[in-house]
Design an enzyme around this catalytic site. Structure first.
Site, PDB file in Angstrom:
ATOM      1  N   ASP A 101     -31.941  -6.430  19.304  1.00 45.05           N
ATOM      2  CA  ASP A 101     -32.793  -6.800  18.199  1.00 45.05           C
ATOM      3  C   ASP A 101     -32.385  -8.015  17.875  1.00 45.05           C
ATOM      4  OD1 ASP A 101     -33.295  -6.344  15.407  1.00 45.05           O
ATOM      5  OD2 ASP A 101     -32.557  -4.515  14.732  1.00 45.05           O
ATOM      6  N   GLN A 114     -32.332 -10.727  12.909  1.00 46.97           N
ATOM      7  CA  GLN A 114     -31.497 -11.758  12.874  1.00 46.97           C
ATOM      8  C   GLN A 114     -30.543 -12.820  13.494  1.00 46.97           C
ATOM      9  OE1 GLN A 114     -30.836 -12.177   9.750  1.00 46.97           O
ATOM     10  NE2 GLN A 114     -31.667 -10.147   8.903  1.00 46.97           N
ATOM     11  N   HIS A 128     -29.630  -1.439  11.778  1.00 48.27           N
ATOM     12  CA  HIS A 128     -30.437  -1.338  11.132  1.00 48.27           C
ATOM     13  C   HIS A 128     -31.502   0.008  11.000  1.00 48.27           C
ATOM     14  CE1 HIS A 128     -34.339  -2.640   8.739  1.00 48.27           C
ATOM     15  NE2 HIS A 128     -33.286  -3.757   7.770  1.00 48.27           N
ATOM     16  N   LYS A 149     -38.452 -13.680   8.493  1.00 44.16           N
ATOM     17  CA  LYS A 149     -37.356 -13.935   8.711  1.00 44.16           C
ATOM     18  C   LYS A 149     -37.484 -15.628   9.360  1.00 44.16           C
ATOM     19  CE  LYS A 149     -35.877  -9.452   8.737  1.00 44.16           C
ATOM     20  NZ  LYS A 149     -35.575  -8.542   7.593  1.00 44.16           N
TER      21      LYS A 149
HETATM   22  C1  LIG Z   1     -31.072  -6.692  11.971  1.00 43.43           C
HETATM   23  C2  LIG Z   1     -32.411  -6.497  11.894  1.00 43.43           C
HETATM   24  N1  LIG Z   1     -33.391  -5.246  12.306  1.00 43.43           N
HETATM   25  C3  LIG Z   1     -34.127  -5.093  12.023  1.00 43.43           C
HETATM   26  C4  LIG Z   1     -35.290  -5.726  11.472  1.00 43.43           C
HETATM   27  C5  LIG Z   1     -36.640  -5.081  10.853  1.00 43.43           C
HETATM   28  O1  LIG Z   1     -37.635  -6.143  10.575  1.00 43.43           O
HETATM   29  P1  LIG Z   1     -38.693  -6.159  10.149  1.00 43.43           P
HETATM   30  O2  LIG Z   1     -39.096  -4.950   8.921  1.00 43.43           O
HETATM   31  O3  LIG Z   1     -39.694  -7.078   9.886  1.00 43.43           O
HETATM   32  O4  LIG Z   1     -39.551  -5.564  10.829  1.00 43.43           O
HETATM   33  C6  LIG Z   1     -34.428  -6.598  10.268  1.00 43.43           C
HETATM   34  C7  LIG Z   1     -34.886  -6.868   8.698  1.00 43.43           C
HETATM   35  O5  LIG Z   1     -35.307  -5.876   8.153  1.00 43.43           O
HETATM   36  C8  LIG Z   1     -32.713  -6.753  10.467  1.00 43.43           C
HETATM   37  O6  LIG Z   1     -32.399  -7.640   9.326  1.00 43.43           O
END
Ligand SMILES: Cc1ncc(COP(=O)(O)O)c(C=O)c1O
Ligand SMILES: Cc1ncc(COP(=O)(O)O)c(C=O)c1O
Lengths: 418, 155, 418, 155
Positions: free
Chosen positions: A212, A215, A135, A238
């Protein structure tokens, strides 16, 4: 497939999908405007009544700033906030409650690792390994770090099915590799990455590892001690918790070696204009007023899913994923991205001749919410040779009807657009 | 949002422009080009412009990938900006934007009467606020090109 | 004094203190455990029902992630979130809605300025001017910046009454002064700092100005265009909004010159592993999922206070402050810190022979919540020659009974402890 | 929390120790000193220790500012650690901590019976969780000193 789903629903007395759906207010507010087939939990999940009530109640009966007051309301709020930390620590099986830092989000947590660990311990020429299916939240912070320190990014490729090769990963480890930062689960392909193996190989190389789990933590039980990663991050919204809160788990020893990331109240020991000294983790990394009620809400969400049972949720989602995969595969011209043996509740796909954006609009008209676009993973899109995909992602509240509505909606879109 | 709204959005004309976009392809001798980029969905278009000696749009073309709305809109855009001055393109974009957001309605009769009549088929996006960006992506790009910027980013 | 308070209460039909108190659930949950004389709003304010309902409702009827979905729920959430930005922009009279960045807190906002503006534009030997009465949130980030860049901190002293000398300030400005970062209102002394003058002098010197409005925005109307400051920050939870959200106002031109602070989703334009490009403000500075519902809650709080009228609140608090000052001054051995002509709803004090901590505990037993300690302003404590003070801070819901309970409680503490 | 709880917290003995702290002042020839620091309220104490040849606490003193609870507790602490071994001081702190948090109750009879009897007057802090840190501040400092650390920080 139908059988499997029916099985878990009748087998398990604790997992009653219809009862669960009733606990999510938004699924029951069936107005014309609101989708009831919510298949975008991977972007952000809906919240159970239990979580909403906990937060509301705190504001109504036990709210004040934390850590700072010698009076009852402040004590109540502090107990709730520190209790939330304990809940998270137990949830991840952390060795100590001091290893849990509340951040603003997963993104905030990753930037904290980059800004503190990264700036303190990485030098020009040092290397960070990520995967090709990260991501943006796990790409851009390392690029910004690279600009500041001269460190470099190395990328483990993803194969056709959506897996990374452990051999390739191992061959990329050098004595300059200071950090491995990989996702636990791809937010596009649903792939569950073999993080345990990655940690072992990285550690054998003397390299720290950040996972990370934005998910991953939603779809499988995480035990940070068993996993052995140095850092594990996730995000509250999430995991059926509120927006505005995330978690950084870090090994205590490492956290205490790291410099502060941001400065402010609470994280200090003594401040003079000449020099300030800082407290130990987690306080050192929680400058200023934290997301108080949000942390308590996240803890409530954890209680909620633990009460249902993470195993039960996993089985339910797994069955639903299989059902969805087989239903979608029946649709001519539809191709699915990500067919790893180990994957969880996410399906990305495209339908020949139909852009995912148009598909999403048409599905929405039938109450089906999916996401269309690059899913904050542009490099992976490029690798797969597409601009965008449609993505359906599952939450614990989804049922077979949601999947059927999705499949029917796709067929309808084909009618309209072709 | 009803199925009627949907049918209104995805009219035959739009589906046709999407499947057979007009003026699709590069202009190797373009005076100006600019990329249109919707970072939220990944859609990207490139617009190519040739101005004649009187600073009128002589030729216009586009390439790129996107949803039916953005491709159809880009295709239609190329058919209406030809022969216009820089100012006219800017004004037309302004009117088109209002058409898409519902700020202006059909009654307006002015120098762009014919063009707006053509573009009116896009006004179904009014019912789909998230899609207004798709409809205006190519317009943002042509505006950037004509005002000599490299990129336009919509949100 | 009594007269003045009675006057405003009967004069103004819009400001009915008893009606207002009923709108704050926590003030009415008069259990034995909960304080009803809440005098610690300076640390964090209580929330009106209106704000709590808005947030709860959003989760129940219109929640999804923002900016990312082409479906109705996401559109509703995006509209609410961007609508909140508009509300804040109007509240501060910003020139453009793009000048409003949602952060995790005031602390988060100040660290953003230090990490982006500071690291990009300050060099070794450059100077930052702050005042002696800053909160740690407006000291420590500049010290961390100093460690990274070699910039230096210069401190305008505070006099006996709690004022800073404008002449002294002016004399400290040099061609190395790249930033002035001062509080709008002291969280210890209540002093309202002449920020308008400071901005003028700084700008005449070509120096940028950041105002810490965490307290200031709560007690007076702020017009950023009239003020002219380059940055203005505040925090939601002190303004009757939720925890987990803050605001950075910044001049658009300046924001667009600044590099990103944190990396992640949404803030990018194009990401490749080689190089990423970023969007314009405010998006560039909002990496990842923002505090969605918290921002909407903050906007609701702003609507709430605008509905009562900021002027009415100011008059009410001013009268109450005068009443409290005169009541406390009647108590032998009690001394007040901060006697500026221009001060708002905060009184710090100590009672001879009684440590503020003990005082706070004893007051709490009578339902009076005040704060005891250094109030995240250790350097100011040092200057005043004390380790700690007791602090009563006012919210719009406080009344004369709260002040009477405070004064009676102090007398009771003297009985017990001396 | 009642007025009775308050009276229990602020007993005569405690008020007396607060007003007339025992062993208050610096020890210029201390073997070890350490600061106790409560960053949340700003209270700071310094504890001075002298060990004799047998590693027993020979002399102990403290300076600093703080609330009635922390000063009284520091004063009482100095009266009970004298003559103890390093291990005994650690053990005693452990017991005292439990006394303050309510983890142990009065029934415990062991080698520190007399000391705990003296310190029991502090157990009123049980009803005031925010004040436990005040009661234990000097103990954290003495523990730091005896274990050769500079500072102890309570939360
Ligand atoms: C794999 C992954 N990492 C990081 C994030 C970032 O999460 P957030 O936007 O809540 O900081 C997300 C979701 O957007 C994600 O799916
Ligand atoms: C003057 C001042 N600045 C900054 C802050 C920090 O606010 P927050 O803790 O919400 O970041 C506060 C409050 O604690 C304050 O009073």
């Amino acid at each position: 497939m139908n059988v499997a789903v029916a099985k878990v629903e009748s087998d398990s007395t604790t997992f009653n999908i219809e009862a669960i759906r009733r606990e999510f207010p938004i699924l029951n507010e069936a107005s014309e405007k609101n989708s009831v087939h919510f298949l975008d939990s991977g972007a952000s999940a809906q919240k159970p009544d239990y979580v909403l009530k906990k937060m509301d109640e705190m504001y109504r009966t036990g709210y004040a700033n934390v850590h700072r007051g010698a009076y009852t309301l402040s004590q109540l709020a502090t107990d709730a906030y520190e209790g939330a930390r304990k809940t998270v620590a137990t949830f991840l099986n952390a060795e100590s409650v001091d290893e849990i830092i509340f951040t603003r989000s997963a993104t905030g947590a990753i930037n904290l690792v980059a800004g503190s660990f990264g700036r303190a311990f990485l030098e020009k020429g040092d290397e960070i390994i990520i995967s090709e299916m990260e991501h943006h939240a796990n790409i851009v912070p390392w690029q910004l770090l690279g600009e500041a320190t001269g460190s470099k990014l190395k990328v483990v490729p993803v194969d056709q099915d959506g897996n990374i090769s452990i051999d390739t990963f191992q061959s990329m480890l050098t004595n300059k590799t200071k950090l491995v930062a990989v996702t636990h689960m791809s937010n596009v392909l649903g792939t569950i990455v073999p993080v345990r193996q990655i940690v072992e190989l990285a550690h054998a190389n003397g390299t720290a590892v950040m996972i990370d789990g934005a998910q991953g933590v939603v779809h499988s039980k995480v035990d940070v001690q068993e996993l052995g990663a140095d850092f594990y991050v996730f995000t509250g919204h999430k995991l059926y918790g509120p927006s505005g809160v995330g978690v950084l788990y870090g090994k205590k020893e490492l956290l205490n070696k790291m410099p502060p990331y941001e400065g402010g109240g609470d994280m200090i020991e003594i401040v003079t204009f000449e020099k300030s000294t800082y407290r130990d983790a987690p306080t050192k990394f929680e400058a200023g007023t934290p997301p108080i009620v949000e942390s308590v809400g996240l803890a409530a969400a954890i209680e909620y899913i633990e009460n249902i049972g993470q195993d039960n949720i996993e089985i339910h989602e797994d069955n639903l994923l299989k059902f969805a995969t087989s239903e979608l595969q029946k649709i001519p011209g539809l191709s699915i991205f990500g067919l790893s043996e180990r994957k969880a509740g996410i399906i990305s796909f495209n339908v020949e001749g139909i852009h995912s954006h148009d598909l999403s609009t048409i599905l929405d008209s039938r109450g089906v919410s999916i996401r269309a676009g690059h899913h904050c993973a542009q490099p992976l899109m490029k690798k797969m040779g597409v601009e965008a995909t449609a993505r359906a992602s599952l939450g614990l509240y989804n049922n077979k009807e949601d999947i059927v509505a999705l499949a029917e909606g796709i067929k309808f879109a084909k009618e309209i657009l072709t | 949002m009803s199925v009627d709204d949907l049918r209104e959005l995805y009219q035959e004309v739009i589906l046709d422009h999407n499947k057979n976009p007009r003026n699709y392809g590069e202009l190797s001798d373009a005076s100006y080009t600019a990329d249109g980029n919707n970072p939220l969905c990944g859609d990207r278009l490139t617009v190519y412009l040739k101005l004649d000696d009187n600073e009128l749009v002589n030729e216009v073309a586009f390439t790129g990938k996107g949803c039916a709305i953005s491709i159809a809109s880009a295709s239609m855009m190329t058919t209406v900006v030809k022969g216009k001055t820089v100012k006219q393109v800017n004004d037309l974009f302004d009117k088109f934007h209002k058409l898409c957001t519902g700020e202006s309605d059909e009654a307006e009769l002015d120098e762009f009467e014919d063009e707006i009549a053509k573009l009116r088929v896009m006004s179904g996006v009014r019912q789909f606020p998230m899609r207004v960006k798709c409809a205006t992506l190519s317009w943002h790009a042509v505006e950037a090109a004509i005002n000599k910027k490299d990129t336009a980013t919509t949100e």
